[in-house]
Every structure is written in C-alpha cells, then in structure tokens.
Design a protein around this motif. Structure first.
Motif, PDB file in Angstrom:
ATOM      1  N   ILE A   3      59.673  58.355  44.132  1.00  0.00           N
ATOM      2  CA  ILE A   3      58.923  58.555  42.887  1.00  0.00           C
ATOM      3  C   ILE A   3      59.712  59.471  41.966  1.00  0.00           C
ATOM      4  O   ILE A   3      60.172  60.539  42.380  1.00  0.00           O
ATOM      5  CB  ILE A   3      57.540  59.168  43.183  1.00  0.00           C
ATOM      6  N   ILE A   4      59.871  59.073  40.728  1.00  0.00           N
ATOM      7  CA  ILE A   4      60.521  59.918  39.723  1.00  0.00           C
ATOM      8  C   ILE A   4      59.434  60.666  38.958  1.00  0.00           C
ATOM      9  O   ILE A   4      58.550  60.059  38.354  1.00  0.00           O
ATOM     10  CB  ILE A   4      61.363  59.074  38.742  1.00  0.00           C
ATOM     11  N   HIS A   5      59.465  61.957  39.019  1.00  0.00           N
ATOM     12  CA  HIS A   5      58.480  62.762  38.295  1.00  0.00           C
ATOM     13  C   HIS A   5      58.921  62.892  36.835  1.00  0.00           C
ATOM     14  O   HIS A   5      60.056  63.290  36.552  1.00  0.00           O
ATOM     15  CB  HIS A   5      58.354  64.141  38.941  1.00  0.00           C
ATOM     16  N   ARG A   6      58.040  62.548  35.929  1.00  0.00           N
ATOM     17  CA  ARG A   6      58.378  62.538  34.508  1.00  0.00           C
ATOM     18  C   ARG A   6      57.362  63.360  33.709  1.00  0.00           C
ATOM     19  O   ARG A   6      56.435  62.803  33.087  1.00  0.00           O
ATOM     20  CB  ARG A   6      58.435  61.117  33.981  1.00  0.00           C
ATOM     21  N   PRO A   7      57.513  64.690  33.703  1.00  0.00           N
ATOM     22  CA  PRO A   7      56.631  65.518  32.862  1.00  0.00           C
ATOM     23  C   PRO A   7      56.672  65.127  31.389  1.00  0.00           C
ATOM     24  O   PRO A   7      55.708  65.371  30.649  1.00  0.00           O
ATOM     25  CB  PRO A   7      57.175  66.931  33.079  1.00  0.00           C
ATOM     26  N   ARG A   8      57.763  64.481  30.963  1.00  0.00           N
ATOM     27  CA  ARG A   8      57.886  64.075  29.566  1.00  0.00           C
ATOM     28  C   ARG A   8      56.789  63.112  29.137  1.00  0.00           C
ATOM     29  O   ARG A   8      56.495  62.988  27.934  1.00  0.00           O
ATOM     30  CB  ARG A   8      59.243  63.404  29.325  1.00  0.00           C
ATOM     31  N   ARG A   9      56.172  62.425  30.079  1.00  0.00           N
ATOM     32  CA  ARG A   9      55.126  61.468  29.703  1.00  0.00           C
ATOM     33  C   ARG A   9      53.975  62.158  28.977  1.00  0.00           C
ATOM     34  O   ARG A   9      53.277  61.529  28.174  1.00  0.00           O
ATOM     35  CB  ARG A   9      54.622  60.738  30.952  1.00  0.00           C
ATOM     36  N   LEU A  10      53.765  63.433  29.279  1.00  0.00           N
ATOM     37  CA  LEU A  10      52.675  64.176  28.621  1.00  0.00           C
ATOM     38  C   LEU A  10      53.139  64.858  27.338  1.00  0.00           C
ATOM     39  O   LEU A  10      52.431  65.696  26.790  1.00  0.00           O
ATOM     40  CB  LEU A  10      52.088  65.202  29.583  1.00  0.00           C
ATOM     41  N   ARG A  11      54.349  64.470  26.869  1.00  0.00           N
ATOM     42  CA  ARG A  11      54.860  65.043  25.624  1.00  0.00           C
ATOM     43  C   ARG A  11      55.177  63.977  24.583  1.00  0.00           C
ATOM     44  O   ARG A  11      55.663  64.300  23.508  1.00  0.00           O
ATOM     45  CB  ARG A  11      56.146  65.840  25.905  1.00  0.00           C
ATOM     46  N   VAL A  12      54.900  62.727  24.870  1.00  0.00           N
ATOM     47  CA  VAL A  12      55.444  61.646  24.042  1.00  0.00           C
ATOM     48  C   VAL A  12      54.748  61.477  22.700  1.00  0.00           C
ATOM     49  O   VAL A  12      55.287  60.828  21.796  1.00  0.00           O
ATOM     50  CB  VAL A  12      55.435  60.307  24.808  1.00  0.00           C
ATOM     51  N   SER A  13      53.548  62.046  22.516  1.00  0.00           N
ATOM     52  CA  SER A  13      52.864  61.922  21.223  1.00  0.00           C
ATOM     53  C   SER A  13      52.110  63.202  20.923  1.00  0.00           C
ATOM     54  O   SER A  13      51.768  63.980  21.828  1.00  0.00           O
ATOM     55  CB  SER A  13      51.886  60.749  21.223  1.00  0.00           C
ATOM     56  N   ALA A  14      51.828  63.398  19.639  1.00  0.00           N
ATOM     57  CA  ALA A  14      51.085  64.598  19.216  1.00  0.00           C
ATOM     58  C   ALA A  14      49.705  64.619  19.858  1.00  0.00           C
ATOM     59  O   ALA A  14      49.199  65.688  20.242  1.00  0.00           O
ATOM     60  CB  ALA A  14      50.985  64.643  17.699  1.00  0.00           C
ATOM     61  N   GLY A  15      49.063  63.460  19.967  1.00  0.00           N
ATOM     62  CA  GLY A  15      47.729  63.414  20.566  1.00  0.00           C
ATOM     63  C   GLY A  15      47.734  63.851  22.020  1.00  0.00           C
ATOM     64  O   GLY A  15      46.874  64.639  22.447  1.00  0.00           O
ATOM     65  N   ILE A  16      48.694  63.343  22.801  1.00  0.00           N
ATOM     66  CA  ILE A  16      48.764  63.730  24.210  1.00  0.00           C
ATOM     67  C   ILE A  16      49.117  65.218  24.333  1.00  0.00           C
ATOM     68  O   ILE A  16      48.530  65.942  25.153  1.00  0.00           O
ATOM     69  CB  ILE A  16      49.787  62.854  24.957  1.00  0.00           C
ATOM     70  N   ARG A  17      50.055  65.669  23.518  1.00  0.00           N
ATOM     71  CA  ARG A  17      50.424  67.093  23.583  1.00  0.00           C
ATOM     72  C   ARG A  17      49.218  67.983  23.309  1.00  0.00           C
ATOM     73  O   ARG A  17      49.025  69.012  23.967  1.00  0.00           O
ATOM     74  CB  ARG A  17      51.562  67.390  22.600  1.00  0.00           C
ATOM     75  N   SER A  18      48.391  67.595  22.347  1.00  0.00           N
ATOM     76  CA  SER A  18      47.215  68.418  22.031  1.00  0.00           C
ATOM     77  C   SER A  18      46.197  68.398  23.163  1.00  0.00           C
ATOM     78  O   SER A  18      45.511  69.391  23.409  1.00  0.00           O
ATOM     79  CB  SER A  18      46.568  67.936  20.732  1.00  0.00           C
ATOM     80  N   MET A  19      46.110  67.270  23.872  1.00  0.00           N
ATOM     81  CA  MET A  19      45.160  67.161  24.983  1.00  0.00           C
ATOM     82  C   MET A  19      45.497  68.096  26.131  1.00  0.00           C
ATOM     83  O   MET A  19      44.598  68.613  26.810  1.00  0.00           O
ATOM     84  CB  MET A  19      45.126  65.726  25.493  1.00  0.00           C
ATOM     85  N   VAL A  20      46.793  68.314  26.373  1.00  0.00           N
ATOM     86  CA  VAL A  20      47.205  69.089  27.544  1.00  0.00           C
ATOM     87  C   VAL A  20      47.703  70.491  27.178  1.00  0.00           C
ATOM     88  O   VAL A  20      48.183  71.213  28.044  1.00  0.00           O
ATOM     89  CB  VAL A  20      48.300  68.344  28.338  1.00  0.00           C
ATOM     90  N   GLN A  21      47.574  70.853  25.914  1.00  0.00           N
ATOM     91  CA  GLN A  21      48.045  72.175  25.483  1.00  0.00           C
ATOM     92  C   GLN A  21      47.288  73.278  26.213  1.00  0.00           C
ATOM     93  O   GLN A  21      46.056  73.274  26.253  1.00  0.00           O
ATOM     94  CB  GLN A  21      47.854  72.326  23.977  1.00  0.00           C
ATOM     95  N   GLU A  22      47.996  74.195  26.788  1.00  0.00           N
ATOM     96  CA  GLU A  22      47.400  75.239  27.622  1.00  0.00           C
ATOM     97  C   GLU A  22      46.916  76.447  26.831  1.00  0.00           C
ATOM     98  O   GLU A  22      45.996  77.154  27.268  1.00  0.00           O
ATOM     99  CB  GLU A  22      48.423  75.709  28.658  1.00  0.00           C
ATOM    100  N   THR A  23      47.557  76.744  25.704  1.00  0.00           N
ATOM    101  CA  THR A  23      47.247  77.943  24.948  1.00  0.00           C
ATOM    102  C   THR A  23      46.893  77.551  23.519  1.00  0.00           C
ATOM    103  O   THR A  23      47.648  76.824  22.868  1.00  0.00           O
ATOM    104  CB  THR A  23      48.446  78.909  24.921  1.00  0.00           C
TER     105      THR A  23
END
Length: 323
Positions: A3-23
């Motif tokens: 399995i290739i771990h790809r944290p970048r998948r949660l950075r590919v769009s502004a909407g996804i980035r806002s969903m997972v933003q920690e701070t």
C-alpha cells in the motif's frame, strides 16, 4: 501488493483542505492594543508601528467601535500620561488618558471587552516598572501602587486588568484590592511569563517607556529559561490569575505549548511590537507577502496552544479572514 500511503490526497482541493484543517483562527481569538494619549482629536500614526496610532480618548472610542464592528471581542489599553514622577502617580489618576478612554469605550461600546495594562513604566520619570531603592526596583513597596492602578481601571469600567510589571506577588495584591473594593468580577489577565526581550523596541518608542538607566533583566525573565516560566505561571495562578500571557510569542511558542499542556487556564500569546515591525518592514520592501506571512504566524501561535492572541495585526487579520 504494498500500500502506498498518500497524505497528499487530503490536500488536492480547497474544499478537502478546509474539511481536515486542524487549527482555525477567528476574530474571536484576537485582542487589539490601543495607545491613548492626552488631549482631544488626536490621531497620530506611530512611526515604529505602521498602521497603529496614538489616540486621544475620543478617538480611541471611535476606533473601539470599529474594532467591535469587525468582530474582535477585546482591546488592550495602554496609555501615555500628562505627567511623570518617581512614583508613577499619574497611573492611578482617574483623569489620566487610560481611565478616560476606558470610561468612554464602555459607555459607547458596552459589549466590547476592555483590558487595561497595569504597570508603572510609562508613568515613572525613570522608566522602570516599580519604585526604586537606589538603582534597584523595590518589589514589595511597589505592590500597593500596582493595586491602586488596577483599582482605578476597575472603577473606570475595565473588564480585565493585565499586570505586566513582573513584580513578585502582584497578582495577589491586585486580586485582594479588587475583591476588597467590590470588583470581584473584574478578571486578571496576567503577564505570567514575560521575558526580557529585544523584541520590545517599537513598543517602548510608542509608549515612551524606555528605562533611563540599566535594563529590566532583574525582574523580567531570562530568554534561555523554560522551567522558570512554568514556575511563574503556577505562582500567578495560585495568586488568582484568570488568564495567563506568554510574551513575546514568536520565539517562545515552545513556552506557549508547555503552559497550555500543563495548566487548565486560557493562555494568551502576545505577538509583540518587534515581531509586527519586522513583518511590516519586510513587506514594505517587497521581500514577503504580508497577508500570507501574518496569517501563517497567527495560525502558528494558535496551533502552539494560544487561546487568545494579542496582536497589532488584528484589524488587518480580520479583514483578510473575511475576504
């Protein structure tokens, strides 16, 4: 198949980035400092703090309305007096600019939280934060004077008082005086871990509070120490502090995090004048993107554990958050 771990998948769009933003930074996290001076109809830009002003109490009220309308919940009021003496007696004079500004702001914008700086350095002829015994600041005789300053601010209508002097025992002295005088609801936001820092230069220009001799290293903290900060915070909490401040912020984010992890009180970080001025100077030269750097800095302070950020960038930051 591995399995290739790809944290970048949660950075590919502004909407996804806002969903997972920690701070998340909001206007509610910010406090804006005000500098009030004698006179009327005074609004003069502070050269070392571009975009910030020396304000007479009437102009401070006007700016306080703007602060409130932007959604910033609080101001921190500093003052320059009409007169100075060895004791700093103008600091508790009810006709002084700070007291008059507090009165005016609370009448005009009653829901805005007004925090007042409690110290003597702007008010003493020698520029130190307490009474002198020779060339040394005399801690214990200074405490009743600081308590008198805090009481005068409470009488004017301050919601919180913020002792910044770093005298031992001043939080207890202020709490006792406020409670004895019927102001038990007035909070104490203590400069609990205040370092003897080189980042204060523009503020000292703005507040005319540079010591006439020596420095403040005998009562402000050594920048090399972190365990001492935890001790100072613990003592202030024991004496009755409701909120604790770490000052400066940017070079002390490790202290902010340690305080946040160890204590159950709200933590404020002071994004001080030197930190502000460096960003403004670099931006003026085109070396950095001011908006991006400011917002990254403030988010970093929030991420480190600051519940509250005192910053001269507050007005710009809120406008950028809204854009």
């Amino acid at each position: 198949m591995s399995i290739i771990h790809r944290p970048r998948r949660l950075r590919v769009s502004a909407g996804i980035r806002s969903m997972v933003q920690e701070t998340t930074l909001t206007a509610a996290n910010l406090v804006y400092p005000l500098f009030v001076v004698p006179g009327t109809n005074v609004k003069k830009e502070i050269s070392s703090l571009p975009g910030n002003f020396h304000l007479s109490s009437d102009k401070a009220v006007e700016l306080a309305k703007e602060v409130y309308d932007l959604g910033i919940p609080a101001v921190l009021v500093f003052g320059l007096p009409e007169y100075k003496d060895e004791r700093g007696s103008s600091a508790w004079d009810m006709s002084s600019p700070v007291q008059q500004a507090i009165l005016g702001i609370k009448q005009a914008v009653p829901d805005l939280v007004v925090i007042s700086d409690v110290c003597l350095c702007q008010y003493t002829s020698h520029g130190h934060c307490g009474l002198l015994n020779g060339h040394k600041v005399d801690n214990d005789p200074t405490l009743p004077l600081l308590a008198a300053v805090a009481l005068s601010h409470a009488k004017a209508g301050a919601d919180m008082v913020a002792p910044s002097d770093m005298m031992d025992g001043r939080v207890a002295a202020i709490r006792e005086e406020l409670d004895r005088s019927g102001y038990s609801d007035v909070s104490i936001m203590s400069y609990a871990a205040k370092y003897a820092s080189g980042y204060y230069g523009p503020f000292r220009d703005a507040a005319d509070s540079t010591p006439q001799f020596g420095d403040r290293r005998a009562y402000q903290m050594d920048p090399a120490n972190s365990r001492e900060a935890l001790k100072e915070v613990a003592l202030d909490i024991e004496e009755g502090a409701d909120i604790v401040i770490v000052k400066p912020a940017l070079a002390y984010l490790d202290i902010v995090r340690q305080v946040k992890d160890q204590f159950m009180l709200p933590v404020a970080a002071y994004n001080v004048s030197g930190e502000f001025a460096m960003v403004k100077a670099a931006a003026a030269q085109g070396f950095i993107d001011e908006e991006r750097v400011v917002m990254e800095t403030l988010v970093g302070m929030k991420r480190a554990g600051a519940d509250i950020i005192i910053t001269y960038h507050a007005l710009d930051a809120v406008r950028w958050l809204k854009s």
